[in-house]
Design a protein around this motif. Structure first.
Motif: not given
Length: 155
Positions: A140-144, A148-152
């Motif tokens: 879950l941490f890796a997914y988030l 988050t990096f993909t979103l920005f």
């Protein structure tokens, strides 16, 4: 970890041993009086000028020598309990440092839990659950982080 013992070996008085998970700092109180640290593993009881010696650690068991008696605070871990806790840690290595930190914390938590369980099969079930929990939290941490990096647009 906090352990309180009151039996014949402690002269029917409360012996409270507390060790911090993060710092390793130990505090010991006997009969409501906090003991002062004299040396690394030696603590002085002020009323009787008695020195208590602590031996061991979380893996090999903790004993305290007081008034000529060895009082066992935490028993020695069996080999399979250590292996089960290492197995909790291993899946998280896939997720790097954060996974390793989560695996280490949950591995130590597993050690504390299974030390208090009597049946071996229940220890195995708790260890499997802890391994799945550590794997899930790391994922879950890796997914988030990835999303988050993909979103920005950083990836």
């Amino acid at each position: 970890m906090k352990i309180t013992i009151n039996n014949e070996l402690t002269k029917c008085k409360d012996l409270c041993y507390e060790e911090s998970f993060w710092t390793g700092k130990r505090t010991i109180t006997y009969d409501g009086i906090s003991l002062t640290k004299v040396k690394r593993n030696f603590y002085e009881y002020g009323k009787a000028n008695e020195v208590f010696e602590i031996k061991g650690n979380q893996l090999c068991g903790i004993t305290i020598n007081m008034f000529g008696n060895n009082v066992e605070l935490a028993r020695k871990l069996y080999w399979y309990e250590i292996v089960l806790s290492i197995l909790v840690f291993l899946p998280c290595i896939l997720f790097g440092a954060v996974g390793g930190a989560l695996g280490g914390a949950l591995g130590f938590t597993n050690l504390v839990l299974i030390r208090n369980i009597d049946k071996w099969w229940l220890k195995v079930i708790v260890s499997i659950e802890m391994a799945l929990l550590s794997l899930l939290l790391s994922y879950l941490f890796a997914y988030l982080v990835f999303h988050t990096f993909t979103l920005f647009g950083l990836l």
